[in-house]
Structures are given as structure tokens and as C-alpha cells.
Motif scaffolding. Structure first.
Motif, PDB file in Angstrom:
ATOM      1  N   VAL A   1     -17.837-108.360  36.259  1.00 40.36           N
ATOM      2  CA  VAL A   1     -17.966-107.544  37.458  1.00 40.36           C
ATOM      3  C   VAL A   1     -16.837-107.922  38.395  1.00 40.36           C
ATOM      4  O   VAL A   1     -16.866-108.961  39.044  1.00 40.36           O
TER       5      VAL A   1
ATOM      6  N   ASN B   1     -13.668-106.101  41.126  1.00 44.56           N
ATOM      7  CA  ASN B   1     -13.180-104.898  41.789  1.00 44.56           C
ATOM      8  C   ASN B   1     -11.789-104.566  41.277  1.00 44.56           C
ATOM      9  O   ASN B   1     -10.897-105.413  41.252  1.00 44.56           O
TER      10      ASN B   1
ATOM     11  N   SER C   1     -22.115-102.185  33.840  1.00 46.81           N
ATOM     12  CA  SER C   1     -21.547-103.128  34.798  1.00 46.81           C
ATOM     13  C   SER C   1     -21.081-102.362  36.020  1.00 46.81           C
ATOM     14  O   SER C   1     -20.780-101.165  35.952  1.00 46.81           O
ATOM     15  N   ASP C   2     -20.990-103.057  37.153  1.00 42.77           N
ATOM     16  CA  ASP C   2     -20.520-102.404  38.378  1.00 42.77           C
ATOM     17  C   ASP C   2     -19.097-101.898  38.201  1.00 42.77           C
ATOM     18  O   ASP C   2     -18.729-100.833  38.705  1.00 42.77           O
TER      19      ASP C   2
ATOM     20  N   GLU D   1     -17.984 -98.029  38.620  1.00 42.23           N
ATOM     21  CA  GLU D   1     -16.956 -97.670  39.590  1.00 42.23           C
ATOM     22  C   GLU D   1     -15.785 -96.953  38.918  1.00 42.23           C
ATOM     23  O   GLU D   1     -15.285 -95.943  39.405  1.00 42.23           O
TER      24      GLU D   1
END
Length: 306
Positions: free
Chosen positions: A17, A19, A120-121, A125
């Protein structure tokens, strides 16, 4: 307890995870049209998900029932080679040269399914950005637009052209003689190529009955394969022609030339096939003339009359 929950979450999925700076990535450039569908390649998706390609493919194989052919398909070697030629990203990756490296291509539906498989994030995304990119390209170039019809027409034309080329190669390999042809003023090269094809198709012998022969005819008959005999019957052998024949036969496989003045028309005999020729071989392409394959006569029958 929070630390323990984090550990359980990390072991539940191999995908980290993190960004991603997705806004800095031009996802539209990673969307290709293959087999008439907009798709993305597994290695590009893995980068967006910040994971290795092998983990992505492993997860897909674990849930393979969720990915029918209209969701995902494996590229052929030819498709991937073509894709590598068009994409600098894939060229630099250095993959796909062997069958075990052939990538998966995911359609929009397949990519949407990936978000549930990866769970998963990061994947969620990334998928949101990807779906928006697909929508953007769809709006820019609708699938039923003229450009797609033209591309399809070009592809169809190329397929038909390839079939014709393959047929020519097949005929050359099989030594299949062309049947007949007509040539007009100025078609010197076309006529020459036609006769060369006939000469090259011979497997045993070639006989030319032509009252007007020069050194160009000798050169043309040299296109035959080794072991194929060549004989010319002509009404007059001048001193110059005899000199050309002598010099030719001293250097190349000999061509037998004999006098014969009972023929008005011209004939080319290729093994068992007889062609009626509308003009002398030396005048190829200068005026209208035709090659006609005769169906009701054999070379043996014709030669028996000489």
C-alpha cells in the motif's frame, strides 16, 4: 494490537500500500489497440500498482475464472513483437523474446476485475485513474468512428496482400508454371518477368521455336535450373548468331540451336506444357502480344512433327 493487524493485512496480499504519483503518468500512452480492443499490458499495470509483474500474473492465475477472454488474453509472439516496435517502454524492458515472457493484455473489464483481485489501496487508486483514462480515449476516438473502419480496411488489405505474396512464393517453391498472359506496349519488364517465371519453372527441358533469335534469348534461357536442357529451333542462323552461340556455350551450360523453317508461329515448350507465343521472345514488351497455354497438345506430339 494495531501493529498485529497491520502484519495480518500485509500477509493477506502481496501488494504494498503506497501512494503513487499517478497524475504524473500519462496513462493514455499505455493503452494499446490489439485485436480491435483497447488494452493495457501486465507489466505497465504492475508499475502503476507499484508491484512486480510476476506477482500480478500470479494473482491473476490464482483467480483465472474471473478473467474470461474478453477480460484478458495472452499476446502471441507476433503481436508482442509488433507492440515492442511501437513502444519505447517495451523496447527498454527487454522482455517478450521467449514464450514464457509473453504478457497478458487486459481490457477495461479485466482491469476493473483486477482491483477486486489485488485488493489494495494502491490498486484501487490506480484503477480509478485507469478507468478515467479509458473513458477519455473512448471519447476522443469512438470505436465506431471512420478512423477505425479505415484501420480495419487497411489491415484487411494487408492480409489479402500477404496471402497473394505467400501464393507467389508457394508457386515458386513448387515450380508451378504460370498459365498465360497478355502484355501491351511498354510492358517490357512484366513480359520479361513472365517468361523468366516460365523458364525457371522447367524441371527437365525447354524448347523454343522462334524464327527470330538473338543473344538476349540466350541470356533469357540461362535463367533455367542446372540440369535443364535448352533447345532453339529457328529458320536462320546468321554468322553473328553463330558467334554468339559459340561464345555463350563456351562459358555457360550449352544451348542447342538448330535450323527449322516450317513454323510461322512461335512456341515455347516447358517440360510437358506448350505455350503459343504471339511475338518473338527478343521483342518482349514492344507491341501487344500474348502467351497462351495450349490444352490439347503435348510437347511430345509437337516435337514429333519437327
Amino acid at each position: 494490537m494495531a501493529k498485529k493487524n497491520d502484519q495480518l493485512a500485509s500477509t493477506a496480499s502481496p501488494f504494498k500500500v503506497q501512494n503513487l504519483h499517478l497524475k504524473e503518468i500519462n496513462i493514455e500512452e499505455l493503452i494499446y489497440v490489439i485485436r480491435g480492443q483497447r488494452v493495457m499490458i501486465d507489466s505497465d499495470l504492475a508499475k502503476l500498482y507499484n508491484e512486480e509483474t510476476k506477482y500480478l500474473k500470479r494473482s491473476v492465475r490464482t483467480h483465472i475464472k474471473r478473467f474470461p477472454d474478453d477480460f484478458m488474453f495472452e499476446l502471441t509472439k507476433e503481436e508482442y513483437a509488433s507492440l515492442r516496435c511501437k513502444s519505447s517502454t517495451l523496447k527498454s524492458a527487454g522482455r517478450g523474446q521467449h514464450s514464457k515472457y509473453l504478457p497478458y493484455a487486459f481490457t477495461k473489464n479485466g482491469i476493473a476485475m483486477l482491483s477486486s483481485v489485488l485488493d489494495s489501496d494502491t490498486a484501487i487508486e490506480a484503477n480509478i485513474y485507469i478507468m478515467r483514462a479509458f473513458t477519455k480515449t473512448y471519447n476522443l476516438i469512438p470505436p465506431n468512428s471512420d478512423i477505425y473502419h479505415r484501420m480495419a480496411a487497411i489491415e484487411h488489405h494487408q492480409i489479402e496482400t500477404d496471402k497473394q505474396i505467400n501464393e507467389v512464393i508457394r508457386r515458386l517453391d513448387a515450380k508451378v508454371s504460370p498459365a498465360q498472359g497478355i502484355f501491351y506496349d511498354g510492358q517490357v519488364f512484366d513480359a520479361y518477368q513472365f517468361v523468366c517465371g516460365l523458364v525457371r519453372s522447367a524441371t527437365n527441358n525447354i524448347v523454343l521455336i522462334d524464327n527470330y533469335v538473338d543473344e538476349t534469348v540466350l541470356t533469357l534461357l540461362d535463367k533455367r535450373d542446372s540440369g535443364v536442357t535448352a533447345t532453339i529451333y529457328t529458320q536462320y542462323i546468321s554468322q553473328q548468331l553463330q558467334l554468339d552461340i559459340t561464345k555463350h556455350n563456351a562459358q555457360y551450360p550449352p544451348i542447342k540451336v538448330e535450323r527449322f523453317n516450317h513454323a510461322h508461329d512461335r512456341f515455347l515448350l516447358i517440360d510437358d506444357a506448350v505455350y503459343h507465343i504471339g511475338a518473338s521472345i527478343k521483342d518482349l514488351g514492344r507491341k501487344w502480344f500474348a502467351f497462351t497455354k495450349m490444352q490439347d497438345i503435348t510437347t511430345e506430339e509437337l516435337l514429333s512433327k519437327i
